[in-house]
Design an enzyme around this catalytic site. Structure first.
Site, short mmCIF file in Angstrom:
data_model
loop_
_atom_site.label_atom_id
_atom_site.label_comp_id
_atom_site.label_asym_id
_atom_site.label_seq_id
_atom_site.Cartn_x
_atom_site.Cartn_y
_atom_site.Cartn_z
N LYS A 122 0.86 -1.13 -0.03
CA LYS A 122 -0.02 0.13 0.23
C LYS A 122 0.84 1.28 0.04
O LYS A 122 0.29 2.48 -0.20
CB LYS A 122 -1.03 -0.03 1.21
CG LYS A 122 -2.06 -1.08 1.18
CD LYS A 122 -2.82 -0.81 -0.22
CE LYS A 122 -3.94 -2.07 0.10
NZ LYS A 122 -4.91 -1.93 -0.74
N SER A 158 -2.50 -12.55 4.38
CA SER A 158 -2.79 -12.43 2.94
C SER A 158 -1.86 -13.02 1.95
O SER A 158 -2.04 -13.28 0.79
CB SER A 158 -3.26 -11.09 2.78
OG SER A 158 -2.33 -10.09 2.38
C1 LIG Z 1 -2.60 -7.22 3.97
C2 LIG Z 1 -3.29 -6.87 2.31
N1 LIG Z 1 -3.31 -7.93 1.44
C3 LIG Z 1 -3.91 -7.70 0.25
C4 LIG Z 1 -4.68 -6.60 0.04
C5 LIG Z 1 -5.39 -6.39 -1.28
O1 LIG Z 1 -4.84 -5.38 -2.24
P1 LIG Z 1 -5.72 -4.71 -3.26
O2 LIG Z 1 -6.43 -3.41 -2.16
O3 LIG Z 1 -4.66 -3.95 -4.13
O4 LIG Z 1 -6.82 -5.47 -3.71
C6 LIG Z 1 -4.95 -5.51 1.26
C7 LIG Z 1 -5.85 -4.46 0.96
O5 LIG Z 1 -6.28 -3.79 1.74
C8 LIG Z 1 -3.96 -5.90 2.10
O6 LIG Z 1 -4.38 -4.70 3.24
#
Ligand SMILES: Cc1ncc(COP(=O)(O)O)c(C=O)c1O
Length: 334
Positions: free
Chosen positions: A57, A275
């Site tokens: 992010k 994630s």
């Molecule tokens: C830890 C984490 N993994 C994956 C994502 C997903 O990414 P994206 O928002 O680009 O779909 C986020 C998004 O909030 C996240 O905070």
């Protein structure tokens, strides 16, 4: 005695960065094919945890703030407001502090303690919203506050096109530069910014590259991720014609995410957030589907979104797996 010619050459070769924001992006790809269930498939992890504020992010926070500055939506000293239970809030708070913008982050009251601590480190004002309402509750409250304060700058990562653009302009080109052999790209789905931006870029380079989203089942939680069928489709997904970009979705359960998060740390030394385990679990499913008896070979790139530090209090790495799974269920993650 210092040799002046050598010193001049040393200074010329030294790379200096104007400030820490220059360190965002250009993250490494690491070969983790030792995890591959299929000898015909190479697995590469893109280590977004190496960004200076700790996650993928950082890219979108920088891009949303800089774009808002360019188009006059954000002026010196103006307050930024954003609902975020985690990484986006942390990256925005860090950049806002460097640039001198006050910032208010709205978050559900049941996010992991480390997230609040990180926001406090970077000087953000935190407003907590009822945990039972989840992150959608925080989004609604932020929308209401932004209406009451039209002089504040609401960046809104779910609908701000600077989010997918950041990935179109940086993450996608980096993957293509470092690994033009890529055949599949796998990432978790939250705002959809990563999948939209990287997916669009890679498909423009080679339309055969498959773009695969990882989602939790409806009603189950994997931090950072959402299921597109749970009642909210992020506007950036429709704005970027997401249905033309995504080839497939793979559903990954919280337990598999935890198991794969542990495999990353134990078998590869990569201390990642949960994630990232979900992305790996999705990548392993895709790898198993590549036909071993044919001549097909695949190179799967998946995203390691953040490091494990913010999840230590959840027991994700060391607790009994059943306990860790139960703890993960209680925490709001996206
Ligand atoms: C830890 C984490 N993994 C994956 C994502 C997903 O990414 P994206 O928002 O680009 O779909 C986020 C998004 O909030 C996240 O905070």
């Amino acid at each position: 005695m210092i040799n002046p010619t050598k010193l001049v050459r040393y200074l010329e070769e030294m790379v200096t960065n104007e400030n820490v924001l220059d360190l965002i992006g250009n993250t490494p790809l690491v070969d983790v094919s030792n995890l591959s269930p299929n000898p015909r498939v190479r697995l590469l992890a893109k280590l977004e945890n190496q960004n200076p504020f700790g996650s993928v992010k950082d890219r979108i926070a920088k891009s949303m703030i800089e774009q808002a500055e360019k188009n006059g939506k954000l002026s010196p000293g103006q307050r930024i407001i954003e609902p975020s239970s985690g990484n986006t809030g942390i990256a925005l708070a860090a950049i806002a502090q460097i640039k001198g913008y006050p910032i208010t982050i709205l978050m559900p009251d049941n996010v992991s303690i480390e997230r609040r601590q990180m926001l406090a480190v970077f000087g953000a004002e935190i407003i907590v919203t009822p945990g039972a309402e989840g992150s959608n509750g925080a989004v609604k409250r932020a929308e209401a506050m932004a209406k009451q304060h039209p002089d504040w700058c609401f960046l809104h990562q779910y609908e701000n096109e600077s989010n997918p653009f950041a990935h179109y302009e940086t993450t996608g080109p980096e993957i293509w530069r470092d690994c033009p052999e890529v055949t599949h790209f796998v990432a978790g789905l939250g705002t959809t910014g990563t999948l939209m931006g990287v997916g669009k870029y890679l498909k423009e380079k080679n339309k055969g590259i498959k773009i695969i989203a990882v989602e939790p089942p409806i009603g189950e939680r994997v931090e950072g991720l959402r299921n597109l069928d749970d009642g909210y489709i992020p506007p950036v997904f429709d704005k970027w014609h997401g249905r033309n970009i995504l080839d497939r979705k793979r559903v990954v359960r919280p337990r598999e995410s935890l198991e794969c998060t542990r495999r990353l740390v134990r078998e590869c030394g990569i201390f990642a957030g949960i994630s990232s385990g979900a992305s790996l679990a999705g990548a392993l499913k895709v790898a198993s589907e590549v036909d071993q008896s044919s001549n097909d070979e695949a190179v799967i790139v998946f995203i390691v979104c953040d490091g494990g530090w913010k999840y230590l209090s959840t027991g994700a790495y060391t607790d009994d797996l059943d306990l860790a799974e139960a703890a993960a269920e209680k925490i709001i993650y996206f």
